[in-house]
Design a protein around this motif. Structure first.
Motif, PDB file in Angstrom:
ATOM      1  N   LEU A  32       0.967  -1.209   0.078  1.00  0.00           N
ATOM      2  CA  LEU A  32      -0.014   0.101  -0.072  1.00  0.00           C
ATOM      3  C   LEU A  32       0.800   1.292   0.053  1.00  0.00           C
ATOM      4  N   HIS A  33       0.960   1.742  -1.235  1.00  0.00           N
ATOM      5  CA  HIS A  33       1.829   2.921  -1.341  1.00  0.00           C
ATOM      6  C   HIS A  33       0.882   4.029  -2.335  1.00  0.00           C
ATOM      7  N   GLY A  34       1.176   5.453  -1.845  1.00  0.00           N
ATOM      8  CA  GLY A  34       0.676   6.306  -2.555  1.00  0.00           C
ATOM      9  C   GLY A  34      -0.775   6.496  -3.135  1.00  0.00           C
ATOM     10  N   ALA A  35      -1.096   6.116  -4.195  1.00  0.00           N
ATOM     11  CA  ALA A  35      -2.618   6.398  -4.631  1.00  0.00           C
ATOM     12  C   ALA A  35      -3.227   5.127  -4.071  1.00  0.00           C
ATOM     13  N   GLU A  36      -2.671   4.065  -3.874  1.00  0.00           N
ATOM     14  CA  GLU A  36      -3.383   2.735  -3.327  1.00  0.00           C
ATOM     15  C   GLU A  36      -3.767   2.992  -1.858  1.00  0.00           C
ATOM     16  N   ARG A  37      -3.101   3.679  -1.111  1.00  0.00           N
ATOM     17  CA  ARG A  37      -3.181   4.013   0.263  1.00  0.00           C
ATOM     18  C   ARG A  37      -4.198   5.175   0.421  1.00  0.00           C
ATOM     19  N   GLU A  38      -4.197   6.125  -0.553  1.00  0.00           N
ATOM     20  CA  GLU A  38      -5.393   6.925  -0.426  1.00  0.00           C
ATOM     21  C   GLU A  38      -6.656   6.213  -0.847  1.00  0.00           C
ATOM     22  N   LYS A  39      -6.728   5.357  -1.718  1.00  0.00           N
ATOM     23  CA  LYS A  39      -7.906   4.779  -2.014  1.00  0.00           C
ATOM     24  C   LYS A  39      -8.443   3.981  -0.805  1.00  0.00           C
TER      25      LYS A  39
END
Length: 93
Positions: A32-39
């Motif tokens: 979970l990094h960047g955009a996936e963490r935000e999602k």
């Protein structure tokens, strides 16, 4: 009718548990990094909104339909499933 509402609330709670478990597992895997963490955060926020509305003591089947709560829950289920598949695909590359 009350049984339908209880079933709806149970489904929302189960979905929340699945979302939380998947996020925790993907976090442990380090994917979970960047955009996936935000999602992931967006999914949790949307679930909380739906769960709060479903917990309302004034919820009726007609009210859930009128407020499109049932549709929102179904959209969240699909968004969650697509997100998990996307993260899994990326983690396998």
């Amino acid at each position: 009718m009350a049984n339908d509402i209880d079933q709806f609330r149970t489904k929302i709670a189960d979905l929340g548990a699945r979302i939380e478990a998947s996020i925790n597992e993907l976090h442990k895997q380090g994917v979970l990094h960047g955009a996936e963490r935000e999602k992931a955060a967006d999914l949790k926020i949307e679930h909380a909104r739906i769960a709060k509305a479903a917990a309302s003591g004034h919820l009726t089947v007609a009210g859930a339909i009128r407020d499109e709560l049932a549709n929102d829950a179904e959209l969240l289920r699909h968004a969650f499933a697509r997100w998990v598949a996307k993260v899994d695909r990326r983690s396998e590359q």
